[in-house]
Design a protein around this motif. Sequence first.
Motif, short mmCIF file in Angstrom:
data_model
loop_
_atom_site.label_atom_id
_atom_site.label_comp_id
_atom_site.label_asym_id
_atom_site.label_seq_id
_atom_site.Cartn_x
_atom_site.Cartn_y
_atom_site.Cartn_z
N TYR A 164 37.02 35.96 25.85
CA TYR A 164 38.25 36.49 25.24
C TYR A 164 37.94 37.12 23.88
O TYR A 164 38.40 38.25 23.59
CB TYR A 164 39.27 35.36 25.07
N LEU A 165 37.17 36.42 23.04
CA LEU A 165 36.89 36.94 21.70
C LEU A 165 36.05 38.21 21.76
O LEU A 165 36.27 39.14 20.97
CB LEU A 165 36.17 35.86 20.88
N GLN A 224 36.00 40.37 24.31
CA GLN A 224 36.88 41.42 24.84
C GLN A 224 37.88 41.88 23.78
O GLN A 224 38.17 43.09 23.69
CB GLN A 224 37.60 40.89 26.08
N HIS A 225 38.40 40.94 22.99
CA HIS A 225 39.34 41.29 21.93
C HIS A 225 38.67 42.20 20.90
O HIS A 225 39.25 43.23 20.48
CB HIS A 225 39.84 40.01 21.24
N ARG A 226 37.48 41.86 20.49
CA ARG A 226 36.73 42.67 19.52
C ARG A 226 36.37 44.02 20.12
O ARG A 226 36.45 45.06 19.45
CB ARG A 226 35.47 41.92 19.11
N LYS A 285 39.57 46.15 20.18
CA LYS A 285 40.03 46.47 18.83
C LYS A 285 39.16 47.55 18.20
O LYS A 285 39.67 48.46 17.53
CB LYS A 285 40.02 45.21 17.97
N LEU A 317 42.71 40.62 28.53
CA LEU A 317 43.00 39.54 27.59
C LEU A 317 44.06 38.60 28.14
O LEU A 317 43.99 37.38 27.96
CB LEU A 317 43.44 40.11 26.24
N SER A 349 43.51 34.67 28.82
CA SER A 349 44.39 33.72 28.13
C SER A 349 44.97 32.71 29.12
O SER A 349 45.02 31.50 28.85
CB SER A 349 45.52 34.47 27.42
N ASN A 394 49.30 32.58 19.13
CA ASN A 394 48.32 33.62 18.81
C ASN A 394 47.09 33.33 19.66
O ASN A 394 46.32 32.41 19.37
CB ASN A 394 47.97 33.58 17.32
N GLN A 395 46.93 34.10 20.73
CA GLN A 395 45.89 33.79 21.71
C GLN A 395 44.48 33.89 21.11
O GLN A 395 43.58 33.15 21.52
CB GLN A 395 46.01 34.74 22.91
N LYS A 396 44.32 34.74 20.13
CA LYS A 396 43.01 34.84 19.49
C LYS A 396 42.69 33.54 18.75
O LYS A 396 41.56 33.03 18.82
CB LYS A 396 42.97 36.01 18.52
#
Length: 302
Positions: free
Chosen positions: A153-154, A156-158, A161, A175, A179, A245-247
């Motif tokens: 997740y982290l 993919q989030h980065r 972004k 994401l 989650s 806040n999923q992150k």
Amino acid sequence: MLSNVTVFCFMASYLVAFGLELARFLRKKNKFIRPLIFLFSFAGLVAQTAYIFNRAQETQLPPLLSSSHDWLIVFSWLLVSIFLFINLIDEQLSIGLFLFPLVLVLVISSYFVDSVTNPLVEPAIRSWALLHASLLVLGGVGIALCFVISAMYLIQHRRLKQKQNFSEGFHLPSLAKLSRLNRGALMISAPLLTIGMGIGIGLGVYVRKGAQSISFYDPVIIIYEIVWAVMMISVIFILRTKQLNQKHIAQLTIWTGGLLLLTFIGIQILTNVRVLNFDSWHSHYSVPLQEIQGESAERINS
């Protein structure tokens, strides 16, 4: 042939599979890499299954009850089985990059822990002890999956972004899907650990009434209690937070899950090599060595 399988045999297969996963990540898409990854992973699983079966015959006990060594081997076996199952469903998903390091850590750790049968597993409590060990190992697998999913997740989030483009051989779910998977794994792990720990406490009370008692200051038991407490705090936090806040949830899970896995494996090693000055009924140091050797000889002769 499979009767002579050693830990090194399947460890080597998983190491090659992990190397191929890295090659798929670093290079452009190659249609031959994925089948090779599956082939080496499956070959390793077959060899590991044979090893577990041979150990069960040797000890005359289910693998989860025989020793810490076998417990770690079963743990890694479950992770590889999950990898192969996911690989059949989604051949593009790069979960092997995250799972194989954990598998290799577990397999290598099994070299440093006790492989002698635990004499405290009496026939009268064997079924309950097996349920206790099974629930804990399944809960541990859930923690490992939470850790892996959170890491994905982290990343993919980065990636989204910063609009990063990785190689064609690196694919992660959305994401939202990650989650949901993370939440589900956490919700399943917590009850498994809770029930498993509760059964373990009951077994401990029962054994204390017999000829061989245990101490609830056992470091492994204490670590299980910490695992349970942290998991329950995480679950309560998620359930009581209205706008998640999923992150932050992923960050919390990866730090706690990673620390708990590291601590758990570390305490198993320290306890079994007698670095800590504690008796543990999870290792053969809780009773005199002569007693264990005599019991092992009786099993072999029978």
